[in-house]
Design a protein around this motif. Structure first.
Motif: not given
Length: 312
Positions: A2-3, A156-158, A227-228, A233-235
């Motif tokens: 999540k960004w 942040f990742e989970d 994001l682009k 990327n979202e990842s």
């Protein structure tokens, strides 16, 4: 992952270490990701305790560089446009401002020298100039001064969110607040970011009235298109189209063809008594335009503190 888009209001002059030419200690005109990472990590540790420094260092690593936005009046800061870097006619620029034009409007210089106590005269070779970015522009011809804001993204990742929650739960200063929450309640990261980073201090000379910034927006509705625009990327891996200008530093490789310049970047570890170089290497500078990656797999390049670094 999540960004979040973070928008800071600059309250005090800031100095971002750049280069030193003779007696002039210049400031950078944007905030590198590792500088913002250091400020966020330091504030988080001061608020939450220094028990788990290594774990805390990793939480905020997926962060972009931060770029200035100029407040024109009563508009919402979240709607202002970042001054993204580019090269115009070979000159490094932020938006439509060349670096020199930006400095003319927003950068001032402090001149100082050491004094011989007996003679009360300037000490030899002690004169130096210290550049700093003003929180508001110098007055223009219409006697108007414009507020400076800074914007960037953080992901942040989970697992990172769980780690934040765990660190908070293990801290006695926050135990009452944590106990008041239900165990299965989802952590509201926007509120948490505002809580921890309502005030941060960034750059040099923070002990002398420099560096205060205030988090005024924490927005979690970052679109794929946005994001682009930041090359992500979202990842959290690189997403850079042909002839698209870099918003983040890109680890140099002989295969990459680009227009711009190379920078030797050094990251220091300030947790030691004597700061030491933790990492150093050549990167393609932000604002450069990559014309050909020659088959490089961008999915292997991950955003770490404002830099795209190849991950095995």
């Amino acid at each position: 992952m999540k960004w979040y888009k973070l928008v800071f209001k600059q309250n005090q002059p800031i100095h971002i270490g750049s280069t030193r030419w003779g007696v002039i200690n210049e400031t950078e005109v944007f905030i590198p990701g590792w500088t913002m990472w250091g400020a966020l990590t330091n504030q988080f540790l001061k608020t939450n305790g220094f028990d788990k420094i290594d774990e805390s260092k990793k939480i905020f690593e997926k962060i972009t560089n931060f770029y200035p936005m100029i407040g024109q009046g009563k508009e919402e800061p979240s709607q202002l446009q970042p001054l993204f870097p580019q090269y115009k006619g070979g000159v490094f620029s932020l938006g439509d401002y060349t670096e020199e034009e930006f400095k003319f409007k927003f950068v001032d210089t402090l001149v100082s020298t050491a004094v011989e106590p007996i003679l009360r005269s300037a000490k030899d070779e002690s004169l130096h100039e210290f550049e700093y970015i003003l929180p508001r522009s110098k007055l223009d011809f219409d006697n108007i001064s414009k507020q400076l804001y800074w914007v960037g993204l953080i992901g942040f990742e989970d697992e990172a969110i769980k780690e934040i929650n765990s660190l908070i739960k293990n801290n006695n200063n926050n135990q009452k607040e944590v106990n008041a929450k239900k165990e299965n309640e989802k952590l509201d990261m926007s509120d948490l970011l505002k809580q921890f980073f309502s005030k941060i201090y960034i750059g040099g000379d923070s002990k002398y009235g420099f560096g205060e910034m205030e988090l005024i927006y924490s927005i979690n509705e970052v679109t794929e298109k946005e994001l682009k625009e930041w090359n992500i990327n979202e990842s959290g891996t690189a997403s850079i189209g042909d002839n698209y200008r870099l918003r983040q530093f890109f680890k140099f490789s002989n295969e990459v063809k680009f227009e711009g310049e190379l920078k030797l970047l050094s990251e220091f570890d300030f947790t030691q008594n004597i700061p030491r170089v933790q990492d150093a290497g050549y990167f393609i500078n932000v604002g450069s335009k990559v014309s050909d990656f020659n088959g490089i797999d961008l999915n292997k390049y991950r955003l770490i503190k404002g830099k795209f670094i190849e991950i095995d």
